[in-house]
Design a protein around this motif. Structure first.
Motif, short mmCIF file in Angstrom:
data_model
loop_
_atom_site.label_atom_id
_atom_site.label_comp_id
_atom_site.label_asym_id
_atom_site.label_seq_id
_atom_site.Cartn_x
_atom_site.Cartn_y
_atom_site.Cartn_z
N TRP A 78 0.89 -1.17 0.00
CA TRP A 78 0.00 0.00 0.00
C TRP A 78 0.91 1.20 0.00
CZ3 TRP A 78 -1.27 -4.53 2.59
CH2 TRP A 78 -2.49 -5.11 2.21
N LYS A 79 1.33 1.56 -1.18
CA LYS A 79 2.28 2.64 -1.41
C LYS A 79 2.16 3.11 -2.85
CE LYS A 79 5.49 -1.21 -1.70
NZ LYS A 79 4.59 -2.16 -1.04
N TRP A 80 2.85 4.19 -3.16
CA TRP A 80 2.80 4.76 -4.51
C TRP A 80 4.19 4.76 -5.12
CZ3 TRP A 80 -1.75 5.85 -6.82
CH2 TRP A 80 -2.87 6.01 -6.01
N LEU A 81 4.27 4.32 -6.36
CA LEU A 81 5.53 4.37 -7.12
C LEU A 81 5.38 5.40 -8.23
CD1 LEU A 81 8.33 3.27 -8.02
CD2 LEU A 81 7.09 1.55 -9.37
N PHE A 82 6.34 6.33 -8.30
CA PHE A 82 6.34 7.37 -9.32
C PHE A 82 7.60 7.22 -10.17
CE2 PHE A 82 4.18 9.11 -5.57
CZ PHE A 82 2.92 9.32 -6.11
N ILE A 83 7.39 7.05 -11.47
CA ILE A 83 8.51 6.89 -12.41
C ILE A 83 8.55 8.10 -13.34
CG2 ILE A 83 9.51 5.45 -14.23
CD1 ILE A 83 7.92 3.08 -13.05
N TYR A 84 9.74 8.69 -13.48
CA TYR A 84 9.95 9.80 -14.40
C TYR A 84 10.73 9.25 -15.59
CZ TYR A 84 8.79 12.89 -10.45
OH TYR A 84 8.17 13.53 -9.39
N PRO A 85 10.04 8.76 -16.63
CA PRO A 85 10.73 8.04 -17.71
C PRO A 85 11.74 8.90 -18.47
CG PRO A 85 8.46 8.55 -18.32
CD PRO A 85 8.59 8.88 -16.87
N GLY A 106 -3.95 -1.79 4.38
CA GLY A 106 -3.05 -0.65 4.52
C GLY A 106 -3.53 0.60 3.83
N PHE A 107 -4.77 0.63 3.41
CA PHE A 107 -5.32 1.73 2.62
C PHE A 107 -5.16 3.09 3.31
CE2 PHE A 107 -9.28 4.23 2.90
CZ PHE A 107 -9.19 4.93 1.70
N SER A 108 -5.46 3.16 4.61
CA SER A 108 -5.46 4.45 5.30
C SER A 108 -4.07 5.08 5.40
CB SER A 108 -6.05 4.29 6.71
OG SER A 108 -5.32 3.33 7.46
N ASP A 109 -3.02 4.28 5.25
CA ASP A 109 -1.65 4.81 5.30
C ASP A 109 -1.04 4.98 3.91
OD1 ASP A 109 -1.29 4.92 8.20
OD2 ASP A 109 -1.43 2.74 8.11
N MET A 110 -1.86 4.86 2.90
CA MET A 110 -1.36 4.96 1.52
C MET A 110 -1.30 6.43 1.11
SD MET A 110 -2.70 2.66 -1.63
CE MET A 110 -1.93 2.71 -3.25
N ARG A 111 -0.35 7.16 1.70
CA ARG A 111 -0.24 8.61 1.52
C ARG A 111 1.15 8.98 1.03
NH1 ARG A 111 -4.28 11.60 4.00
NH2 ARG A 111 -5.88 10.29 4.97
N PHE A 112 1.24 10.14 0.41
CA PHE A 112 2.54 10.63 -0.07
C PHE A 112 2.55 12.15 -0.07
CE2 PHE A 112 -0.22 10.23 -3.75
CZ PHE A 112 0.01 11.39 -4.47
N LYS A 113 3.73 12.73 -0.19
CA LYS A 113 3.88 14.17 -0.27
C LYS A 113 4.15 14.58 -1.72
CE LYS A 113 3.43 15.11 4.09
NZ LYS A 113 2.26 15.87 4.58
N PHE A 114 3.45 15.62 -2.14
CA PHE A 114 3.68 16.20 -3.47
C PHE A 114 4.32 17.56 -3.27
CE2 PHE A 114 1.70 18.94 -6.90
CZ PHE A 114 2.66 18.60 -7.85
#
Length: 312
Positions: free
Chosen positions: A141-148, A219-227
């Motif tokens: 439960w996390k986010w992956l960000f790819i800058y191709p 783990g949905f409630s902790d699936m957060r990130f900073k932009f």
């Protein structure tokens, strides 16, 4: 004296409670979110044109025709008024037409698939401006960000320069999820085996909250990130720091990263497998698996080749 204070406290309580609310949706930092907030305000005001008079008239009629009001005119046989019928049906009809027109225009203007035409209300997109492409993967439960185009990737951290169009390509690894940065744009779904685009722009620097807006498990409630909205110079420094201090994200590393985890710390990758996102979307990170796009292409070619031949 005490009842007077109690009444004041009763009226002040909602304002005190609302003062602690985060109204980022109504005061965003991105143009798309600002247009969406404006749509909410205009739609609400249009609906209040009917709601407020109805509530006021309900209270008025209840008061005027109360049991002990002997001066109210009693007309038990009255049942029709053309003027009243025109108001009752005409006003809501006009508001529905206005809402329909507003919704139709906004649906096309704010289409997430549609490339941006402006940075904000006062500035169009500069000629030749190239959007920043970010590939987003919703994991458990996390986010992956790819800058191709930059060859870097991050986990639970997203950054972009101010006043630069961003083109997100969004997918998920297992179950459907929802990508949402209230300060930037409305939520949009992330679905496994599919890609959903989103075009947006951030107009002010700062740190903003991003999260999952669709329940996807324990783990949905902790699936957060900073932009992070940054100046061009700070964004370039962030990219260089990520390249210098980040690890490597190959397919084998992604297989480990994809495993469910909660409250994953920010991670940065200075190099990324160039075909990783394509493999994630097409469900073929494992080299032994055939990619969905190739399977579909093969099926299409087989069907085309087996189509009946017509002869003159």
């Amino acid at each position: 004296m005490v009842p007077h204070i109690a009444r004041r406290t009763l009226f002040a309580a909602p304002a005190i409670l609302l003062a602690g609310c985060n109204t980022v949706v109504m005061n965003p930092s991105g143009d798309i979110a600002a247009q969406q907030g404006h749509l909410i305000v205009v739609s609400t005001l249009l609906m209040l044109l009917i709601i407020v008079p109805v509530i006021a008239l309900t209270i008025l009629f209840a008061w005027r025709y109360r049991k002990n009001n002997k001066t109210a005119k009693y007309e038990p046989d009255w049942d029709h008024s053309t003027q009243l019928e025109l108001v009752i049906w005409g006003a809501p009809l006009l508001i529905i037409i206005a809402l329909g027109l507003l919704t139709w225009i906004s649906t096309h203007t704010l289409d997430p698939y549609r490339p941006l035409s402006r940075l904000d209300a006062a500035r169009p997109i500069p000629a030749g401006a190239k959007p920043l492409v970010v590939e987003v993967v919703a994991l458990d439960w996390k986010w992956l960000f790819i800058y191709p185009e930059l060859g870097i990737a991050t986990v639970n951290e997203l950054a972009a320069p101010v006043d630069v169009p961003i083109r997100f390509k969004i997918t998920a690894s297992t179950v459907m999820n929802s990508f949402f940065i209230p300060a930037l744009a409305g939520q949009i779904y992330a679905m496994p085996g599919m890609e959903t685009p989103l075009n947006a722009v951030i107009n002010r620097p700062g740190e903003f909250e991003g999260f999952s807006a669709n329940y996807s498990g324990a783990g949905f409630s902790d699936m957060r990130f900073k932009f992070h909205g940054m100046s061009a110079e700070n964004f370039e420094r962030w990219v260089q720091a990520t390249k210098a201090g980040g690890g490597t994200l190959a397919r084998s590393d992604y297989v480990q990263l994809e495993k469910p985890s909660v409250r994953e710390a920010v991670r940065r990758f200075g190099t990324v497998d160039a075909d990783l996102y394509h493999a994630i979307v097409n469900r073929c990170v494992d080299p032994k698996q055939a990619c969905m796009d190739k399977i579909m292409m093969t099926d299409t070619n087989v069907k085309a080749g087996s189509a009946p031949q017509h002869h003159e």
